[in-house]
Design a protein around this motif. Sequence first.
Motif, PDB file in Angstrom:
ATOM      1  N   ASN A 167       0.813  -1.522  -0.126  1.00 22.20           N
ATOM      2  CA  ASN A 167      -0.171  -0.027  -0.131  1.00 22.20           C
ATOM      3  C   ASN A 167       0.406   1.093   0.224  1.00 22.20           C
ATOM      4  O   ASN A 167       2.049   0.955   1.022  1.00 22.20           O
ATOM      5  N   GLY A 168       0.450   2.358  -0.608  1.00 23.80           N
ATOM      6  CA  GLY A 168       0.766   3.528  -0.412  1.00 23.80           C
ATOM      7  C   GLY A 168       0.437   5.217   0.198  1.00 23.80           C
ATOM      8  O   GLY A 168      -0.720   4.466   0.749  1.00 23.80           O
ATOM      9  N   TYR A 169       0.809   5.701   0.037  1.00 23.93           N
ATOM     10  CA  TYR A 169       0.151   6.731   1.059  1.00 23.93           C
ATOM     11  C   TYR A 169       0.630   7.975   0.525  1.00 23.93           C
ATOM     12  O   TYR A 169       1.652   8.082  -0.041  1.00 23.93           O
ATOM     13  N   THR A 170      -0.609   8.815   0.151  1.00 22.53           N
ATOM     14  CA  THR A 170      -0.649   9.880  -0.735  1.00 22.53           C
ATOM     15  C   THR A 170      -1.354  11.544   0.935  1.00 22.53           C
ATOM     16  O   THR A 170      -2.403  11.584   1.150  1.00 22.53           O
ATOM     17  N   TYR A 171      -0.961  12.205   0.716  1.00 20.10           N
ATOM     18  CA  TYR A 171      -0.596  13.468   1.466  1.00 20.10           C
ATOM     19  C   TYR A 171      -0.836  14.743   0.421  1.00 20.10           C
ATOM     20  O   TYR A 171      -0.153  15.123  -0.307  1.00 20.10           O
TER      21      TYR A 171
ATOM     22  N   SER B 114      -4.143  28.270  -5.043  1.00 23.07           N
ATOM     23  CA  SER B 114      -4.634  27.840  -6.727  1.00 23.07           C
ATOM     24  C   SER B 114      -3.410  26.841  -6.895  1.00 23.07           C
ATOM     25  O   SER B 114      -2.715  25.853  -7.664  1.00 23.07           O
ATOM     26  N   THR B 115      -2.455  26.334  -5.666  1.00 23.77           N
ATOM     27  CA  THR B 115      -1.279  25.549  -5.571  1.00 23.77           C
ATOM     28  C   THR B 115      -2.084  24.190  -4.760  1.00 23.77           C
ATOM     29  O   THR B 115      -2.314  24.177  -3.246  1.00 23.77           O
ATOM     30  N   ALA B 116      -1.412  23.214  -5.145  1.00 25.63           N
ATOM     31  CA  ALA B 116      -1.828  21.481  -3.850  1.00 25.63           C
ATOM     32  C   ALA B 116      -0.273  20.207  -3.863  1.00 25.63           C
ATOM     33  O   ALA B 116       0.234  20.608  -5.061  1.00 25.63           O
ATOM     34  N   GLU B 117       0.579  20.797  -3.100  1.00 26.28           N
ATOM     35  CA  GLU B 117       1.416  20.129  -2.737  1.00 26.28           C
ATOM     36  C   GLU B 117       1.427  18.826  -2.332  1.00 26.28           C
ATOM     37  O   GLU B 117       0.255  18.229  -1.328  1.00 26.28           O
ATOM     38  N   VAL B 118       1.675  18.016  -3.132  1.00 29.78           N
ATOM     39  CA  VAL B 118       1.202  16.784  -2.898  1.00 29.78           C
ATOM     40  C   VAL B 118       2.639  15.794  -2.370  1.00 29.78           C
ATOM     41  O   VAL B 118       4.077  15.895  -3.368  1.00 29.78           O
ATOM     42  N   ARG B 119       2.737  15.138  -1.292  1.00 28.90           N
ATOM     43  CA  ARG B 119       3.766  14.411  -0.965  1.00 28.90           C
ATOM     44  C   ARG B 119       3.337  12.667  -1.378  1.00 28.90           C
ATOM     45  O   ARG B 119       2.236  12.177  -0.558  1.00 28.90           O
ATOM     46  N   LEU B 120       4.054  12.202  -1.803  1.00 26.88           N
ATOM     47  CA  LEU B 120       3.738  10.625  -2.397  1.00 26.88           C
ATOM     48  C   LEU B 120       4.658   9.253  -1.510  1.00 26.88           C
ATOM     49  O   LEU B 120       5.875   9.737  -2.558  1.00 26.88           O
TER      50      LEU B 120
ATOM     51  N   ASN C 129      -4.011   3.058  -2.769  1.00 24.08           N
ATOM     52  CA  ASN C 129      -3.224   4.241  -1.418  1.00 24.08           C
ATOM     53  C   ASN C 129      -4.202   4.983  -0.905  1.00 24.08           C
ATOM     54  O   ASN C 129      -5.196   4.974  -1.127  1.00 24.08           O
ATOM     55  N   TYR C 130      -3.190   5.095   0.173  1.00 18.85           N
ATOM     56  CA  TYR C 130      -4.202   6.099   1.667  1.00 18.85           C
ATOM     57  C   TYR C 130      -4.474   7.435   1.505  1.00 18.85           C
ATOM     58  O   TYR C 130      -3.077   8.103   1.154  1.00 18.85           O
ATOM     59  N   ILE C 131      -5.283   8.145   0.165  1.00 17.46           N
ATOM     60  CA  ILE C 131      -5.052   9.935   0.441  1.00 17.46           C
ATOM     61  C   ILE C 131      -5.939  10.900   1.351  1.00 17.46           C
ATOM     62  O   ILE C 131      -7.184  10.375   1.551  1.00 17.46           O
ATOM     63  N   GLN C 132      -4.985  11.199   1.910  1.00 18.61           N
ATOM     64  CA  GLN C 132      -5.236  12.488   2.971  1.00 18.61           C
ATOM     65  C   GLN C 132      -5.121  13.541   1.945  1.00 18.61           C
ATOM     66  O   GLN C 132      -3.861  14.053   1.540  1.00 18.61           O
ATOM     67  N   ILE C 133      -5.935  15.188   2.334  1.00 17.89           N
ATOM     68  CA  ILE C 133      -6.428  15.677   1.614  1.00 17.89           C
ATOM     69  C   ILE C 133      -6.318  17.149   3.442  1.00 17.89           C
ATOM     70  O   ILE C 133      -7.080  17.314   3.726  1.00 17.89           O
ATOM     71  N   TYR C 134      -5.764  18.073   2.946  1.00 16.22           N
ATOM     72  CA  TYR C 134      -5.565  18.651   4.053  1.00 16.22           C
ATOM     73  C   TYR C 134      -5.701  20.288   3.323  1.00 16.22           C
ATOM     74  O   TYR C 134      -5.446  20.538   2.221  1.00 16.22           O
TER      75      TYR C 134
ATOM     76  N   GLY D  50      -3.761  22.983   7.489  1.00 21.70           N
ATOM     77  CA  GLY D  50      -3.264  21.899   8.112  1.00 21.70           C
ATOM     78  C   GLY D  50      -4.188  20.344   8.385  1.00 21.70           C
ATOM     79  O   GLY D  50      -3.821  19.854   9.350  1.00 21.70           O
ATOM     80  N   ASP D  51      -5.276  21.337   8.606  1.00 21.89           N
ATOM     81  CA  ASP D  51      -6.671  20.281   8.946  1.00 21.89           C
ATOM     82  C   ASP D  51      -7.036  18.809   7.639  1.00 21.89           C
ATOM     83  O   ASP D  51      -7.253  19.824   6.956  1.00 21.89           O
ATOM     84  N   VAL D  52      -6.613  18.308   8.133  1.00 27.04           N
ATOM     85  CA  VAL D  52      -7.472  17.412   7.599  1.00 27.04           C
ATOM     86  C   VAL D  52      -9.232  17.487   6.786  1.00 27.04           C
ATOM     87  O   VAL D  52     -10.038  17.612   8.214  1.00 27.04           O
ATOM     88  N   VAL D  53      -9.082  16.990   5.283  1.00 30.72           N
ATOM     89  CA  VAL D  53     -10.519  17.786   5.379  1.00 30.72           C
ATOM     90  C   VAL D  53     -10.741  16.733   4.189  1.00 30.72           C
ATOM     91  O   VAL D  53     -12.331  16.682   4.157  1.00 30.72           O
ATOM     92  N   MET D  54     -10.817  16.065   3.897  1.00 31.99           N
ATOM     93  CA  MET D  54     -11.078  14.782   3.477  1.00 31.99           C
ATOM     94  C   MET D  54     -10.138  13.278   3.669  1.00 31.99           C
ATOM     95  O   MET D  54      -8.944  13.485   3.217  1.00 31.99           O
ATOM     96  N   GLN D  55      -9.927  12.389   3.232  1.00 27.44           N
ATOM     97  CA  GLN D  55      -9.887  11.013   3.373  1.00 27.44           C
ATOM     98  C   GLN D  55     -10.030  10.213   2.220  1.00 27.44           C
ATOM     99  O   GLN D  55     -11.191   9.603   2.959  1.00 27.44           O
ATOM    100  N   ARG D  56      -9.484   9.252   1.973  1.00 27.12           N
ATOM    101  CA  ARG D  56     -10.006   8.138   0.705  1.00 27.12           C
ATOM    102  C   ARG D  56      -9.185   6.851   0.059  1.00 27.12           C
ATOM    103  O   ARG D  56      -8.096   7.495   0.442  1.00 27.12           O
ATOM    104  N   VAL D  57      -9.797   6.168  -0.029  1.00 20.27           N
ATOM    105  CA  VAL D  57      -8.761   4.574  -0.635  1.00 20.27           C
ATOM    106  C   VAL D  57      -8.734   4.696  -2.166  1.00 20.27           C
ATOM    107  O   VAL D  57     -10.251   4.491  -1.871  1.00 20.27           O
TER     108      VAL D  57
END
Length: 357
Positions: free
Chosen positions: A29-33, A39-45, A144-149, A153-160
């Motif tokens: 499994n992988g993880y994405t934050y 207008s920018t999305a910083e993504v850590r995979l 992949n477990y994805i979390q959106i902040y 810095g607050d989690v607003v959504m998470q999805r597998v």
Amino acid sequence: MKRLLAVLLLFAWLGTAMGTTVDAHNLNNGYTYIRLHGSTAEVRLLLPHMVLLTYDLNRNEAISDDELKAQSDAISAYMENHFHLYNNLLPMTYTLVDMKTIIQQQTEDPMVEFNFRFDSDNVIENLNIVYDVILADVDPDHQNYIQIYDDKGDVVMQRVVDKYSHKFTYVKGGGMKFPARLLAVFIALGGQHAVRSVLFLLFAVCLSFHAVRFRTLLETALVFAVANMLGCIVSFRYGYNLPILWANWFVIALIFYCAVDLFRKKTLHWRKGWAAAFGGAHGLATFSYVMGLGAPAEYKMIFLLAFDAGIFLAFAGLVGALYALVTLIRRSPLYRAAEISAAVLVGLSNVILLFSM
């Protein structure tokens, strides 16, 4: 009743016996934050080494920073083609900032960390994510477990995400809400699936002539729905889908037997057992189809149950309507002729279906 119980217990055992198979796959499994800033999305995979062995040049089953550096252009091109973000349906600009090997703190597993930046011309309001990394070409069972902040810095959504559900949408301000409206859609889709199927209709005709009480028909429809759900669970646990053609052949043979039994005016002692067999085969063949309709991966069982509930309601309504028609002619001298005609019609329909596949 004992035979029926044995059939349902068999499906239940199959559904739980291989539960460890899924758990054993967690190392892949992988993880994405994803953190949103205007207008920018910083993504850590984070991806484990074992799903990146394509880039293991020295074949030691591990990835080094030197191997990443040597193949940076190829890896960046792969990621750009398999990981997409959209703002208001417009593609965001992709940039691979860096990539490096790490040891994940929570699990102490060796992983590769990718850092991306996705830019849009406008503030991100409606974010669509399409994740196809590893799913098709390397490891179809990868999750992949994805979390959106948000920018605080607050989690607003998470999805597998997985091979059945690799696209999803986040609407700013929507928060983490269970997609309740989608449940109603899946119930409707289940009902639609049953009503449009000729095999469901033919099976319902046989059951309606055999049944003496409407309660028996409802129990049979419920048995079908339970077995169908168990078949889906088995398919999920094993990762195996019964080919649709095989399932159709099996159900055609089953319905043909029911038609012969109706023609011979026998009592269908295994009525519920056949319904369980039909339901189990149907579940094994349709799990991937249902997931392909867009069920959220983390709620797959809930949405499978909703689809199954739709099938039950439609099937129960179908056999109920046919039972009401049969009841009207049950005391008529023409009843036996109608029974024979129904049996012949069902048998011929099965033959036509068999040769049309």
